[in-house]
Design a protein around this motif. Structure first.
Motif, PDB file in Angstrom:
ATOM      1  N   ARG A  62      -5.131   9.438  -0.522  1.00 64.20           N
ATOM      2  CA  ARG A  62      -5.780   8.170  -0.856  1.00 64.20           C
ATOM      3  C   ARG A  62      -4.784   7.026  -0.728  1.00 64.20           C
ATOM      4  O   ARG A  62      -3.600   7.206  -0.912  1.00 64.20           O
ATOM      5  CB  ARG A  62      -6.328   8.220  -2.277  1.00 64.20           C
ATOM      6  N   THR A  63      -5.331   5.844  -0.458  1.00 71.57           N
ATOM      7  CA  THR A  63      -4.499   4.645  -0.377  1.00 71.57           C
ATOM      8  C   THR A  63      -4.597   3.885  -1.691  1.00 71.57           C
ATOM      9  O   THR A  63      -5.694   3.556  -2.150  1.00 71.57           O
ATOM     10  CB  THR A  63      -4.943   3.738   0.780  1.00 71.57           C
ATOM     11  N   ALA A  82       0.837  -1.201   0.000  1.00 69.80           N
ATOM     12  CA  ALA A  82       0.000   0.000   0.000  1.00 69.80           C
ATOM     13  C   ALA A  82       0.871   1.251   0.000  1.00 69.80           C
ATOM     14  O   ALA A  82       1.931   1.280   0.630  1.00 69.80           O
ATOM     15  CB  ALA A  82      -0.915  -0.004   1.214  1.00 69.80           C
ATOM     16  N   GLN A 117       0.440   5.786  -0.119  1.00 69.18           N
ATOM     17  CA  GLN A 117      -0.438   6.946   0.015  1.00 69.18           C
ATOM     18  C   GLN A 117      -0.067   7.978  -1.049  1.00 69.18           C
ATOM     19  O   GLN A 117       1.108   8.230  -1.293  1.00 69.18           O
ATOM     20  CB  GLN A 117      -0.262   7.590   1.399  1.00 69.18           C
TER      21      GLN A 117
END
Length: 137
Positions: free
Chosen positions: A95-96, A89, A91
């Motif tokens: 938003r991810t 993941a 950023q």
């Protein structure tokens, strides 16, 4: 940070080549992409491109052996990705996004199909928001 790096190494072990993705190189590449991308569409395309270009121990790029996909986790999706060798993941713009490196499978984007939400490189057939990924090698 050390814990995240250890987790990244475990998640990004390339089983076929018995070696891990160069974690510092991958993290530096994505940080640079995030720093220099003017918008979300540029971020997704550049993140996939830079990730796919990282070299394996045998000299081939990740993108020549695996499919690479990044997707905005705020958008509804469904998938069955096989042979996932890396999932991480990131950023960007609040938003991810999740980046996958994998062998084959399918992915269904149930939202906006623009580059602000996803980008991918590999061998695939696409119909609307549905992508069928094929083995690369």
């Amino acid at each position: 940070m050390a814990m995240a790096s250890t987790l990244w190494t475990k998640l990004c072990r390339l089983r076929r080549f018995k070696q891990a993705v160069d974690v510092p190189q991958m993290n530096a590449a994505i940080r640079e992409v995030a720093r220099t991308s003017p918008d979300r569409g540029s971020f997704t395309r550049s993140a996939v491109s830079r990730s796919a270009g990282i070299r394996l121990g045998d000299g081939r790029s990740i993108g020549s052996v695996y499919n690479v996909l990044i997707f905005n986790q705020e958008v509804k999706q469904n998938h069955a990705l096989n042979g996932v060798v890396c999932r991480q993941a990131f950023q960007f713009a609040g938003r991810t996004y999740v980046l996958w490196i994998f062998r084959d499978g399918w992915f269904h984007n149930e939202g906006d199909g623009g580059y602000i939400n996803w980008a991918f490189i590999g061998s695939y057939d696409k119909s609307g928001g549905f992508v069928q990924f094929k083995l690369r090698s």
